[in-house]
Write a protein that holds these residues in place. Structure first.
Motif, PDB file in Angstrom:
ATOM      1  N   ARG A 210      -0.053 -25.574  84.091  1.00 25.32           N
ATOM      2  CA  ARG A 210      -1.347 -25.414  84.757  1.00 25.32           C
ATOM      3  C   ARG A 210      -2.436 -25.057  83.755  1.00 25.32           C
ATOM      4  NH1 ARG A 210      -0.763 -21.872  89.952  1.00 25.32           N
ATOM      5  NH2 ARG A 210       0.683 -23.621  90.308  1.00 25.32           N
ATOM      6  N   VAL A 211      -2.127 -24.159  82.829  1.00 23.57           N
ATOM      7  CA  VAL A 211      -3.116 -23.746  81.830  1.00 23.57           C
ATOM      8  C   VAL A 211      -3.304 -24.840  80.785  1.00 23.57           C
ATOM      9  CG1 VAL A 211      -3.654 -22.063  80.033  1.00 23.57           C
ATOM     10  CG2 VAL A 211      -2.652 -21.305  82.200  1.00 23.57           C
ATOM     11  N   LEU A 212      -2.202 -25.418  80.302  1.00 24.03           N
ATOM     12  CA  LEU A 212      -2.318 -26.448  79.274  1.00 24.03           C
ATOM     13  C   LEU A 212      -3.147 -27.629  79.748  1.00 24.03           C
ATOM     14  CD1 LEU A 212       1.237 -26.636  77.631  1.00 24.03           C
ATOM     15  CD2 LEU A 212      -0.825 -25.536  76.753  1.00 24.03           C
ATOM     16  N   ARG A 213      -3.022 -27.999  81.003  1.00 26.60           N
ATOM     17  CA  ARG A 213      -3.746 -29.173  81.501  1.00 26.60           C
ATOM     18  C   ARG A 213      -5.252 -28.945  81.574  1.00 26.60           C
ATOM     19  NH1 ARG A 213       1.074 -31.168  85.441  1.00 26.60           N
ATOM     20  NH2 ARG A 213       1.785 -32.868  84.076  1.00 26.60           N
ATOM     21  N   GLN A 214      -5.688 -27.697  81.505  1.00 25.45           N
ATOM     22  CA  GLN A 214      -7.128 -27.447  81.424  1.00 25.45           C
ATOM     23  C   GLN A 214      -7.676 -27.902  80.074  1.00 25.45           C
ATOM     24  OE1 GLN A 214      -8.074 -23.351  82.415  1.00 25.45           O
ATOM     25  NE2 GLN A 214      -6.452 -23.285  83.958  1.00 25.45           N
ATOM     26  N   PHE A 215      -6.822 -27.896  79.050  1.00 28.05           N
ATOM     27  CA  PHE A 215      -7.225 -28.279  77.694  1.00 28.05           C
ATOM     28  C   PHE A 215      -6.641 -29.626  77.282  1.00 28.05           C
ATOM     29  CE2 PHE A 215      -7.080 -23.686  78.118  1.00 28.05           C
ATOM     30  CZ  PHE A 215      -8.282 -23.278  77.580  1.00 28.05           C
ATOM     31  N   CYS A 216      -5.508 -29.983  77.864  1.00 31.23           N
ATOM     32  CA  CYS A 216      -4.798 -31.228  77.531  1.00 31.23           C
ATOM     33  C   CYS A 216      -4.512 -31.968  78.838  1.00 31.23           C
ATOM     34  CB  CYS A 216      -3.499 -30.931  76.796  1.00 31.23           C
ATOM     35  SG  CYS A 216      -3.653 -29.805  75.392  1.00 31.23           S
ATOM     36  N   PRO A 217      -5.523 -32.605  79.432  1.00 35.50           N
ATOM     37  CA  PRO A 217      -5.344 -33.208  80.758  1.00 35.50           C
ATOM     38  C   PRO A 217      -4.314 -34.325  80.794  1.00 35.50           C
ATOM     39  CG  PRO A 217      -7.474 -33.814  79.796  1.00 35.50           C
ATOM     40  CD  PRO A 217      -6.907 -32.747  78.940  1.00 35.50           C
ATOM     41  N   HIS A 218      -3.963 -34.878  79.633  1.00 39.20           N
ATOM     42  CA  HIS A 218      -2.979 -35.954  79.567  1.00 39.20           C
ATOM     43  C   HIS A 218      -1.547 -35.435  79.542  1.00 39.20           C
ATOM     44  CE1 HIS A 218      -3.741 -34.472  75.517  1.00 39.20           C
ATOM     45  NE2 HIS A 218      -2.488 -34.816  75.248  1.00 39.20           N
ATOM     46  N   LEU A 219      -1.363 -34.123  79.565  1.00 35.17           N
ATOM     47  CA  LEU A 219      -0.044 -33.511  79.396  1.00 35.17           C
ATOM     48  C   LEU A 219       0.995 -34.091  80.360  1.00 35.17           C
ATOM     49  CD1 LEU A 219       1.540 -30.920  78.116  1.00 35.17           C
ATOM     50  CD2 LEU A 219       1.098 -29.938  80.377  1.00 35.17           C
ATOM     51  N   LYS A 220       2.192 -34.371  79.839  1.00 31.20           N
ATOM     52  CA  LYS A 220       3.337 -34.753  80.649  1.00 31.20           C
ATOM     53  C   LYS A 220       4.283 -33.561  80.743  1.00 31.20           C
ATOM     54  CE  LYS A 220       2.027 -39.082  80.996  1.00 31.20           C
ATOM     55  NZ  LYS A 220       1.535 -39.630  82.287  1.00 31.20           N
ATOM     56  N   LEU A 221       4.795 -33.303  81.935  1.00 30.18           N
ATOM     57  CA  LEU A 221       5.706 -32.189  82.158  1.00 30.18           C
ATOM     58  C   LEU A 221       7.087 -32.727  82.507  1.00 30.18           C
ATOM     59  CD1 LEU A 221       6.327 -29.156  82.519  1.00 30.18           C
ATOM     60  CD2 LEU A 221       5.532 -29.376  84.901  1.00 30.18           C
ATOM     61  N   VAL A 222       8.086 -32.295  81.743  1.00 32.11           N
ATOM     62  CA  VAL A 222       9.470 -32.707  81.960  1.00 32.11           C
ATOM     63  C   VAL A 222      10.277 -31.478  82.364  1.00 32.11           C
ATOM     64  CG1 VAL A 222      11.524 -33.724  80.924  1.00 32.11           C
ATOM     65  CG2 VAL A 222       9.240 -34.558  80.273  1.00 32.11           C
ATOM     66  N   GLY A 223      10.900 -31.543  83.524  1.00 34.15           N
ATOM     67  CA  GLY A 223      11.750 -30.465  83.999  1.00 34.15           C
ATOM     68  C   GLY A 223      13.199 -30.708  83.618  1.00 34.15           C
ATOM     69  N   VAL A 224      13.916 -29.628  83.304  1.00 33.31           N
ATOM     70  CA  VAL A 224      15.326 -29.725  82.945  1.00 33.31           C
ATOM     71  C   VAL A 224      16.123 -28.822  83.879  1.00 33.31           C
ATOM     72  CG1 VAL A 224      17.037 -29.483  81.121  1.00 33.31           C
ATOM     73  CG2 VAL A 224      14.696 -30.173  80.545  1.00 33.31           C
ATOM     74  N   ASP A 225      17.094 -29.419  84.547  1.00 34.84           N
ATOM     75  CA  ASP A 225      17.905 -28.742  85.556  1.00 34.84           C
ATOM     76  C   ASP A 225      19.372 -28.863  85.161  1.00 34.84           C
ATOM     77  OD1 ASP A 225      18.531 -27.390  87.861  1.00 34.84           O
ATOM     78  OD2 ASP A 225      17.893 -28.970  89.246  1.00 34.84           O
ATOM     79  N   THR A 226      20.244 -28.237  85.908  1.00 38.32           N
ATOM     80  CA  THR A 226      21.671 -28.352  85.687  1.00 38.32           C
ATOM     81  C   THR A 226      22.321 -29.170  86.793  1.00 38.32           C
ATOM     82  OG1 THR A 226      23.766 -27.132  85.594  1.00 38.32           O
ATOM     83  CG2 THR A 226      21.996 -26.115  86.812  1.00 38.32           C
ATOM     84  N   VAL A 227      23.396 -29.846  86.479  1.00 42.53           N
ATOM     85  CA  VAL A 227      24.162 -30.521  87.535  1.00 42.53           C
ATOM     86  C   VAL A 227      24.632 -29.456  88.526  1.00 42.53           C
ATOM     87  CG1 VAL A 227      24.899 -32.393  86.015  1.00 42.53           C
ATOM     88  CG2 VAL A 227      26.317 -30.354  86.217  1.00 42.53           C
ATOM     89  N   GLY A 228      24.681 -29.824  89.797  1.00 48.20           N
ATOM     90  CA  GLY A 228      25.072 -28.883  90.836  1.00 48.20           C
ATOM     91  C   GLY A 228      23.926 -28.090  91.421  1.00 48.20           C
ATOM     92  N   SER A 229      22.713 -28.319  90.922  1.00 50.56           N
ATOM     93  CA  SER A 229      21.531 -27.611  91.415  1.00 50.56           C
ATOM     94  C   SER A 229      20.824 -28.440  92.477  1.00 50.56           C
ATOM     95  CB  SER A 229      20.565 -27.338  90.259  1.00 50.56           C
ATOM     96  OG  SER A 229      19.299 -26.922  90.738  1.00 50.56           O
ATOM     97  N   ALA A 230      20.270 -27.744  93.466  1.00 44.12           N
ATOM     98  CA  ALA A 230      19.577 -28.416  94.570  1.00 44.12           C
ATOM     99  C   ALA A 230      18.069 -28.505  94.364  1.00 44.12           C
ATOM    100  CB  ALA A 230      19.858 -27.665  95.878  1.00 44.12           C
ATOM    101  N   LEU A 231      17.562 -28.072  93.209  1.00 40.89           N
ATOM    102  CA  LEU A 231      16.114 -27.963  93.032  1.00 40.89           C
ATOM    103  C   LEU A 231      15.374 -29.284  93.175  1.00 40.89           C
ATOM    104  CD1 LEU A 231      15.778 -25.485  90.025  1.00 40.89           C
ATOM    105  CD2 LEU A 231      15.357 -25.040  92.447  1.00 40.89           C
ATOM    106  N   PHE A 232      15.958 -30.376  92.692  1.00 40.04           N
ATOM    107  CA  PHE A 232      15.241 -31.650  92.650  1.00 40.04           C
ATOM    108  C   PHE A 232      15.906 -32.725  93.508  1.00 40.04           C
ATOM    109  CE2 PHE A 232      13.739 -29.475  88.866  1.00 40.04           C
ATOM    110  CZ  PHE A 232      12.379 -29.736  88.893  1.00 40.04           C
TER     111      PHE A 232
END
Length: 371
Positions: A210-232
């Motif tokens: 959220r903060v980085l995109r104020q200065f770097c609007p092109h920012l790409k965000l990559v999430g890293v999860d574990t197998v067995g997780s329900a988050l995504f």
């Protein structure tokens, strides 16, 4: 690294300069923050390519010292946490260490509710820091250990009138706490084009991006999860890896902020952690291994001019009996097989149940998948 991309000057340093370069810390809270970034190159990336790792393990207890202190201080300022009141929270360890620090600084007794997966060294250090450790013994039928811990937190809150729970999973102060980390990255790197974060409560991925995109609007965000997780959108299952992933869906996760997600398996994270240690003398636990694996692949498959920052939430110390223990790893089959080189790609999180390193550029809120 190509100096035209990010010039680095390394002048000789005298012993006198070394003696005066370390900050003075008038109180424990001033030890938190201003953590270094380390260039991670081969073998995670090709020659001349790589990513910058933000070493949050340099904080006294790890990355979650930041939100622990911030959530406590904000609650005190609003009168939600009264002087001397007990702090009660669910934690797999790192936030518990941060809350113990906040309790010492601000004069609050602390109870950390955890489960049998907590490493013995963390349980003993929590006790040494004056925190009470409450252990749940059975997982919730659908919400796993996290829901079981949260249910016990509610019971303890009822048993201690005036006590307070930060609720790291849904507290917006958890997200806001990472402003300092984002600003440090900007000061250190100038810009960030891609941010790679493990995801558990969702606090640091949302707060930093959220903060980085104020200065770097092109920012790409990559999430890293574990197998067995329900988050995504994957089904919840038993998980060996701690510190990332969840069987519940925290309110702090900003699903719309993500451009892609990677799921990593324990064997792959162990290879990554041990390789980091052997090649860069900097490593950590499950989250660090998973994040480094994904960040290295991203560096290999994108332009060398892309500036990638990866958040390493902790150091290796608490994982001596798991990630760095040959007997534990052999028992769980974590030392077998070739080095992981690239993820499998799926089009949608519900295409199949993932068992090994997998990526998906379709990121959905699991609430949208419910019938």
């Amino acid at each position: 690294m190509n100096s035209a991309v990010f010039p680095v000057s390394t002048p000789p340093r005298s012993s006198a300069r070394l003696l005066t370069s370390a900050p003075c810390c008038p109180e424990p809270t001033t030890m938190v923050g201003n953590t270094p970034v380390l260039w991670i190159g081969e073998p995670f990336a090709d020659a001349g390519a790589g990513f910058w790792a933000k070493l949050e393990g340099n904080n006294p207890g790890g990355m979650k010292d930041r939100p622990a202190l911030h959530m406590v201080e904000r609650a005190r300022s609003r009168g939600e946490l009264i002087p001397g009141a007990r702090i009660i929270e669910s934690s797999s360890g790192t936030l518990g260490l941060g809350l113990a620090l906040a309790g010492i600084v601000h004069g609050h007794p602390v109870t950390v509710v955890t489960d049998p997966g907590l490493e013995p060294i963390i349980r003993r250090m929590l006790a040494a820091y004056g925190a009470d450790v409450e252990l749940v013994t059975e997982p919730h039928p659908s919400g796993g250990w996290q829901q079981a811990r949260r249910d016990r937190v509610r019971q303890l809150l009822d048993a201690h009138p005036g006590s307070w729970c930060p609720d790291q999973y849904n507290n917006p102060d958890n997200v806001e706490a990472y402003q300092s980390l984002a600003l440090e990255l900007l000061a250190q790197l100038g810009r960030v084009d891609m941010l790679v974060c493990s995801v558990g409560t969702g606090g640091h991925s949302a707060g930093i991006a959220r903060v980085l995109r104020q200065f770097c609007p092109h920012l790409k965000l990559v999430g890293v999860d574990t197998v067995g997780s329900a988050l995504f959108g994957q089904p919840a299952a038993a998980r060996l890896m701690r510190g990332l992933g969840s069987s519940i869906h925290p309110g702090n996760i900003d699903y719309e902020a993500f451009d892609e997600v990677h799921w990593v398996a324990p064997r792959e994270a162990v290879w990554s952690c041990r390789t980091l240690a052997a090649t860069h003398h900097a490593s950590g636990g499950w989250s660090v291994g998973a994040v480094a694996l994904a960040a290295g692949w991203l560096a290999r498959t994108h332009s060398p001019d892309l500036r990638i920052a990866a958040i390493f939430p902790d150091g290796p110390q608490r994982y001596f009996d798991t990630v760095y223990n040959d007997d534990f790893c052999a028992e769980h089959g974590l030392l077998d097989g070739p080095a992981p080189t690239e993820p499998v790609t799926i089009d949608h999180p519900t295409d199949r149940v993932v068992r090994s390193w997998t990526r998906c550029t379709t990121v959905v809120d699991p609430a949208e998948l419910r019938p």
